[in-house]
Design an enzyme around this catalytic site. Structure first.
Site, PDB file in Angstrom:
ATOM      1  N   GLU A 150      -4.772   7.568  -2.915  1.00  0.00           N
ATOM      2  CA  GLU A 150      -5.267   6.260  -2.525  1.00  0.00           C
ATOM      3  C   GLU A 150      -5.679   5.381  -3.640  1.00  0.00           C
ATOM      4  O   GLU A 150      -5.620   4.305  -3.373  1.00  0.00           O
ATOM      5  CB  GLU A 150      -6.662   6.642  -1.574  1.00  0.00           C
ATOM      6  N   HIS A 191       0.901  -1.215  -0.036  1.00  0.00           N
ATOM      7  CA  HIS A 191       0.053   0.029  -0.056  1.00  0.00           C
ATOM      8  C   HIS A 191       0.700   1.258   0.052  1.00  0.00           C
ATOM      9  O   HIS A 191       0.996   2.255  -0.835  1.00  0.00           O
ATOM     10  CB  HIS A 191      -0.982  -0.012   1.116  1.00  0.00           C
ATOM     11  N   GLU A 192       1.781   1.211   0.919  1.00  0.00           N
ATOM     12  CA  GLU A 192       2.575   2.509   1.077  1.00  0.00           C
ATOM     13  C   GLU A 192       3.855   2.609  -0.152  1.00  0.00           C
ATOM     14  O   GLU A 192       3.939   3.633  -0.710  1.00  0.00           O
ATOM     15  CB  GLU A 192       3.244   2.443   2.392  1.00  0.00           C
ATOM     16  N   HIS A 246       1.684   4.408  -2.896  1.00  0.00           N
ATOM     17  CA  HIS A 246       1.703   6.071  -2.527  1.00  0.00           C
ATOM     18  C   HIS A 246       3.086   6.417  -2.862  1.00  0.00           C
ATOM     19  O   HIS A 246       3.175   7.628  -3.561  1.00  0.00           O
ATOM     20  CB  HIS A 246       1.412   6.317  -0.872  1.00  0.00           C
TER      21      HIS A 246
HETATM   22 ZN    ZN Z   1      -3.216   5.221   1.972  1.00  0.00          ZN
END
Ligand code: ZN
Length: 509
Positions: free
Chosen positions: A299, A269-270, A273
């Site tokens: 997101e 997830h990170e 980003h």
């Molecule tokens: Zn996030």
């Protein structure tokens, strides 16, 4: 003349970008290295930086420059900027200026002081599992954000003014429209999934060595395209990512989760980003427009890599052998099919951050409905625990036994962050809409993932999103890329296809 005016604004912007980097380095250090006793002093250091940066707002030259560029409330991009990049530069500075100068200094100070107290009260209330300790503070927070919204102004709903802080141009009526459609679909899908056998996910709850998890996470992050020569990965209590400079993007993960997949997916997830932050176009280098500003688009990137790629069968066909090599005992007798089903199990649970892909959206919808009702004065803070529990029953079919498992679980409201939650679920919708377009453009998408070849996929994201940084709003991005406004249909098709082949085709039990 007009060129010179824009040059002056670029210069201010480049300085702002440097300030951002300095304060983010201090925050990064605070989360990853700083001894706990240094916290009060670090708070003062950060405040000092904020005060210095806010000086620009009272500099008459800055206001004059925005006036000369022709900025007005009706036309925030002014009359001189010509290209999309220039228009966003001007618009973003005018937005920053008006948002920060419209609000009286007394109100801003009152809010800052109150937030610290409200956060402390929330920590205690959560520890003692006693909502009444937080209630008066939250009541005051709602009062203050209402006051702020009234001053900032809105066209339709008071919630619009708050939402706009996190997602420029988004409105409560638009969120209500898409969430109503999402809700109807997710409640039905959940109902169908509850009636089938989803197998066991015990494999995820065994003991996994942290160092080996770190090795695996780094390999995956690098393969996805994270450039470790321009970035850093570390461990922290709450995973996050941030850009400290044009060639310095950092993110954290955690390995203290009860299940091995929460740690791994927080790394992916990170990474998602961070890839956005690393992928800006050359002309944006060193400016505040490099990197994403829309929380929903940001997101959409993290969730694309986490869910659409990271939880796919193709991904695990590629990575499961390596995972088994690192964790032979834990995965003994578990096939890749078993593992893939385990990481995709859908089950209603109390805590948002641990929720699966299907129930996650329902957790967000619940928060949006409550926030909207709170600021509109339709729900009293004192009634919040009861309303929360009734909504949990309605959406997920379960009721928390205690408030720390319910209304007290999230940190957001303690910091007065009302209007933030919708961006998480909007990110899911955008990611699915981009994914459909990407599949049209990259016909061998599945094969690429199954071979661990992510470069063409990252290239697509860079071309359409990352290189543009925050030049476009979420609404503009989705129109430019897909030719359509935000829609729930691609998200429904994605989930239906995924859970159809995973669990639903086996029939009900
Ligand atoms: Zn996030």
């Amino acid at each position: 003349m007009s060129k010179e005016l824009l040059e002056r604004l670029w210069k201010i912007d480049r300085t702002e970008f440097l300030w951002n980097g300095v304060s983010r380095i201090l925050s990064w250090d605070m989360e990853t290295e700083m001894p706990s006793k240094a916290a009060p002093e670090r708070g003062r250091q950060l405040t000092l930086l904020t005060e210095a940066r806010l000086q620009r707002l009272v500099d008459p030259e800055y206001k004059k420059l925005l006036d000369q560029l022709g900025c007005t409330d009706a036309n925030p991009a002014g009359t001189i900027a010509k290209t999309d990049i220039e228009k966003t530069l001007v618009r973003s500075h005018y937005r920053y200026y008006t948002k920060n100068t419209k609000l009286p200094k007394e109100l801003l100070l009152e809010m800052t002081e109150h937030e610290v107290k409200a956060h402390q009260a929330w920590v205690e209330a959560r520890e003692k599992n006693d909502f009444s300790l937080f209630e008066p503070f939250l009541t005051k927070s709602v009062e203050l954000v209402r006051k702020k919204a009234e001053i900032l102004g809105y066209k339709e709903h008071i919630y619009d003014a708050l939402l706009d802080d996190f997602e420029e141009g988004m409105t409560a009526s638009e969120v209500s429209r898409v969430f109503a459609e999402m809700k109807a679909y997710l409640v039905d899908l959940l109902d169908r999934l509850k009636r089938v056998d989803q197998g066991s996910n015990e494999v995820l709850y065994k003991q996994y060595d942290n160092d080996k998890q770190d090795v695996f996470g780094r390999e995956v992050s690098k393969d996805l395209g994270f450039d470790f020569s321009r970035g850093v990965m570390k461990e922290s209590v709450h995973p996050f990512s941030n850009g400290m400079g044009a060639h310095d993007t950092r993110f954290t993960t955690r390995y203290n989760e009860p299940s091995v997949d929460s740690s791994l997916f927080s790394t992916i997830h990170e990474t998602g980003h961070a890839l956005y932050e690393q992928g800006f176009g050359e002309e944006l280098e060193g400016t505040t427009l490099a990197g994403g500003d829309s929380l929903a688009i940001h997101e959409s990137q993290s969730r694309f890599w986490e869910n659409i790629i990271g939880r796919s069968r193709e991904f695990w066909n590629c990575y499961y052998p390596r995972f088994q090599e690192l964790f032979p005992e834990q995965t003994a007798g578990i096939s890749v099919e078993d593992f893939h089903r385990a990481i995709n199990q859908v089950k209603p649970s109390m805590i948002r951050v641990n929720a699966d892909e299907v129930t996650y959206g329902l957790h967000i919808i619940l928060r949006f409905e409550l926030e909207k009702a709170l600021v509109a004065g339709e729900v009293e803070v004192a009634d919040l625990p009861n309303v929360w529990n009734a909504k949990m029953k309605e959406l997920l079919g379960i009721i928390p036994e205690t408030d720390d498992q319910g209304v007290l679980q999230d940190v957001h409201w303690s910091w007065g962050l009302i209007g933030y939650f919708p961006t998480y679920a909007l990110g899911n919708l955008y990611s699915a809409q981009f994914y459909e377009k990407m599949q049209e453009d990259i016909p061998n998408f599945s094969t690429l993932v199954a071979n661990g070849e992510f470069a063409p996929i990252l290239q697509w994201l860079q071309t359409h999103i990352h290189q543009h940084g925050s030049v476009y709003t979420a609404g503009e991005f989705v129109e430019r890329i897909t030719g359509k406004p935000l829609s729930v249909e691609p998200y429904k098709r994605y989930l239906e296809s995924k859970y159809g082949s995973l669990f639903l085709q086996k029939g009900e039990v």
